[in-house]
Scaffold this active site. Sequence first.
Site, PDB file in Angstrom:
ATOM      1  CD  GLU A 169       3.939   4.320   0.149  1.00  0.00           C
ATOM      2  OE1 GLU A 169       3.848   5.356   0.833  1.00  0.00           O
ATOM      3  OE2 GLU A 169       4.350   3.224   0.574  1.00  0.00           O
ATOM      4  CE1 TYR A 193      -2.829   2.199  -9.716  1.00  0.00           C
ATOM      5  CE2 TYR A 193      -0.502   2.686  -9.529  1.00  0.00           C
ATOM      6  CZ  TYR A 193      -1.548   1.826  -9.345  1.00  0.00           C
ATOM      7  OH  TYR A 193      -1.335   0.592  -8.794  1.00  0.00           O
TER       8      TYR A 193
END
Length: 164
Positions: free
Chosen positions: A121, A132
Amino acid sequence: MTPRPAPSPALIDRIMVVMEAAFDPAYGEAWNRRQVADALTLSSTHALVVDANGAPIPDEGDFSEGPAPAGFVLTRYVLDEEELLLIAVIPGARRRGVGAALLEHLFAAARLRGVTRIFLEMRRGNPAIQLYHKFGFEPIGERRNYYRMANGERVDAITFGRSI
């Protein structure tokens, strides 16, 4: 979750050097020493510290000897899922493959633990999103106004997942 012996003070020292250099206080994302130590007492939590070349630094040993820490990853797992709690790279080592090395090490270690999916998160606007995406993480959820910055402003959280 099973407790384990206290983590090595050298490991915590190395993590905290990176933590203090890597996280902007405006976002309130850094953990304090106690939070790191408490997390590492759980058998499901793992940490890895690497040098500026992305090579792992042993958890033990004299902190003043050996390569300087440049990044770390802190995770926890349950069954076949792992959550990336924190990943950090000191500013001087960013965009040099340290973050990529941390993720590669994480994927390899997670596979050995039988993990099939990794989650993380992050706050909306975090530049780490490029890393990511490069490693196949896809957005799977959002929490509106989840994070509170130091100035009181609220920022959304985005949850990402990736199969390994």
